[in-house]
Design a protein around this motif. Structure first.
Motif, PDB file in Angstrom:
ATOM      1  N   VAL A  55      -5.145 -10.339  -4.692  1.00 49.77           N
ATOM      2  CA  VAL A  55      -4.535  -9.111  -4.185  1.00 49.77           C
ATOM      3  C   VAL A  55      -3.422  -9.374  -3.166  1.00 49.77           C
ATOM      4  CG1 VAL A  55      -4.979  -7.048  -2.774  1.00 49.77           C
ATOM      5  CG2 VAL A  55      -6.431  -7.577  -4.757  1.00 49.77           C
ATOM      6  N   ILE A  59       0.515  -8.119  -3.757  1.00 41.34           N
ATOM      7  CA  ILE A  59       1.208  -7.222  -2.826  1.00 41.34           C
ATOM      8  C   ILE A  59       2.480  -7.868  -2.297  1.00 41.34           C
ATOM      9  CG2 ILE A  59       1.031  -6.104  -0.564  1.00 41.34           C
ATOM     10  CD1 ILE A  59      -1.953  -5.651  -1.199  1.00 41.34           C
ATOM     11  N   ASP A  63       6.240  -6.549  -3.169  1.00 44.89           N
ATOM     12  CA  ASP A  63       7.049  -6.106  -2.038  1.00 44.89           C
ATOM     13  C   ASP A  63       8.419  -6.778  -2.068  1.00 44.89           C
ATOM     14  OD1 ASP A  63       7.303  -4.662   0.576  1.00 44.89           O
ATOM     15  OD2 ASP A  63       7.540  -6.715   1.298  1.00 44.89           O
ATOM     16  N   LEU A  97       5.932   0.452  -6.381  1.00 40.76           N
ATOM     17  CA  LEU A  97       4.896   0.149  -5.391  1.00 40.76           C
ATOM     18  C   LEU A  97       3.669   1.026  -5.583  1.00 40.76           C
ATOM     19  CD1 LEU A  97       6.974  -0.533  -2.157  1.00 40.76           C
ATOM     20  CD2 LEU A  97       5.869  -2.186  -3.688  1.00 40.76           C
ATOM     21  N   GLU A  98       3.867   2.254  -6.044  1.00 41.36           N
ATOM     22  CA  GLU A  98       2.718   3.103  -6.344  1.00 41.36           C
ATOM     23  C   GLU A  98       1.916   2.505  -7.509  1.00 41.36           C
ATOM     24  OE1 GLU A  98      -0.214   5.870  -6.525  1.00 41.36           O
ATOM     25  OE2 GLU A  98       1.204   5.468  -4.898  1.00 41.36           O
ATOM     26  N   GLN A  99       2.594   1.993  -8.522  1.00 38.19           N
ATOM     27  CA  GLN A  99       1.892   1.343  -9.635  1.00 38.19           C
ATOM     28  C   GLN A  99       1.222   0.058  -9.180  1.00 38.19           C
ATOM     29  OE1 GLN A  99       1.643   3.351 -12.204  1.00 38.19           O
ATOM     30  NE2 GLN A  99       3.015   4.607 -10.953  1.00 38.19           N
ATOM     31  N   THR A 100       1.798  -0.609  -8.201  1.00 36.51           N
ATOM     32  CA  THR A 100       1.169  -1.805  -7.628  1.00 36.51           C
ATOM     33  C   THR A 100      -0.137  -1.448  -6.949  1.00 36.51           C
ATOM     34  OG1 THR A 100       3.350  -2.808  -7.283  1.00 36.51           O
ATOM     35  CG2 THR A 100       1.499  -3.756  -6.064  1.00 36.51           C
ATOM     36  N   ARG A 101      -0.151  -0.343  -6.213  1.00 37.05           N
ATOM     37  CA  ARG A 101      -1.397   0.087  -5.550  1.00 37.05           C
ATOM     38  C   ARG A 101      -2.484   0.386  -6.577  1.00 37.05           C
ATOM     39  NH1 ARG A 101       2.428   2.086  -1.747  1.00 37.05           N
ATOM     40  NH2 ARG A 101       2.864   3.971  -2.947  1.00 37.05           N
ATOM     41  N   VAL A 104      -3.849  -2.916  -7.815  1.00 35.01           N
ATOM     42  CA  VAL A 104      -4.764  -3.498  -6.822  1.00 35.01           C
ATOM     43  C   VAL A 104      -6.141  -2.849  -6.923  1.00 35.01           C
ATOM     44  CG1 VAL A 104      -5.224  -3.639  -4.345  1.00 35.01           C
ATOM     45  CG2 VAL A 104      -2.978  -4.302  -5.242  1.00 35.01           C
ATOM     46  N   ASP A 105      -6.182  -1.532  -7.097  1.00 33.08           N
ATOM     47  CA  ASP A 105      -7.471  -0.850  -7.270  1.00 33.08           C
ATOM     48  C   ASP A 105      -8.209  -1.390  -8.495  1.00 33.08           C
ATOM     49  OD1 ASP A 105      -6.921   0.711  -5.057  1.00 33.08           O
ATOM     50  OD2 ASP A 105      -6.275   2.466  -6.224  1.00 33.08           O
TER      51      ASP A 105
END
Length: 285
Positions: A55, A59, A63, A97-101, A104-105
């Motif tokens: 993770v 990130i 980024d 970045l929203e798709q990255t979050r 990560v989930d």
């Protein structure tokens, strides 16, 4: 017609950008390139590393990768011109970045590869929406090293493997700040990348198609017609009409430069390291 995924890759300096640029002139195909974050993330998730290790790297990588969007740095030179530019990405940093979050989930839930598939589909679907086209062609040369993972993520994919005479690749790459610095090193570098693509072809011949750079330059009509037929698409003439209308031209002089630049030792060394592969691909030794 089909909307199944198209991935394009191969050894660097083998015409991957030219090919995706041309395919992106098709009325149904939207070109997406370079999305090289997929390669390290896919490799990490396929190895099954624990979330606490994966993770933070995901990130940090995303980024950095998204920071310059929609523009990305590139190493193309001034004479290398493309209708869509040296890269083509339409989604923005916030969306990525929203798709990255969400990815990560999924990693924390033990569904990393499924999460990566969803992330790719959402990013690339958003790109297609912004481009008003139904199907994407996603090009990153290093995909040639990730083919088993890509096939796991997208079993209905087609991989378009761009190949070029390794000696011309060597002449091009040794002048750049990345990759091998001499012709002998370039022989092994080129061979390893081409062989990764051919191994995938042996395992999944129905998902692999080769496009030779030299054929794209010398016989663009028939080469694009055959490729589009394999991809389940029509109207290859529209692609070349739009390309010619852009004022750009296919430069056949890019082929065969090695014959002037290779001395006797370079020819012998390259033939020793990569001669059988050159012949396998139809290049005279």
């Amino acid at each position: 017609m089909s909307d199944s995924p198209i991935f394009i890759g191969g050894c660097g300096r083998s015409g991957t950008t030219l090919l995706v640029d041309l395919l992106g002139l098709h009325p149904r195909i939207s070109p997406i390139y370079e999305t090289d974050f997929v390669v390290p993330i896919g490799a990490m998730l396929a190895r099954g590393a624990p979330p606490e290790r994966v993770v933070p790297r995901i990130i940090a990588l995303m980024d950095t990768w998204t920071a310059p969007l929609p523009h990305r740095p590139h190493n193309k030179r001034s004479h290398e011109r493309y209708v869509h530019g040296p890269h083509h990405i339409l989604f923005d940093r916030d969306f990525a970045l929203e798709q990255t979050r969400l990815l990560v989930d999924s990693v924390h839930a033990g569904q990393g590869l499924a999460g990566l598939r969803r992330m790719m589909n959402r990013l690339f679907s958003e790109h297609c929406r912004l481009d008003d086209k139904p199907r994407w062609a996603n090009k990153t040369p290093a995909y040639v090293h990730l083919l088993p993972v890509l096939h796991t993520l997208h079993p209905d994919m087609t991989f378009v493997h761009c190949v070029r005479d390794g000696r011309d690749v060597a002449c091009s790459v040794v002048t750049r700040p990345w990759g091998p610095s001499n012709f002998t090193e370039a022989a092994g570098w080129w061979s390893s990348k081409v062989l990764d693509g051919l191994r995938f072809a042996q395992a999944h011949p129905e998902r692999h198609v080769v496009v030779r750079y030299e054929d794209l330059l010398s016989r663009p009509e028939s080469t694009l017609e055959a490729l589009l037929e394999r991809l389940g698409e029509e109207d290859p003439g529209a692609v070349l009409d739009r390309f010619r209308a852009s004022g750009l031209a296919l430069e056949g002089a890019r082929s065969g430069a090695w014959e002037e630049q290779f001395d006797g030792k370079a020819r012998a060394d390259f033939a020793q390291r990569a001669g059988p592969l050159l012949e396998h691909l139809g290049y005279a030794a």
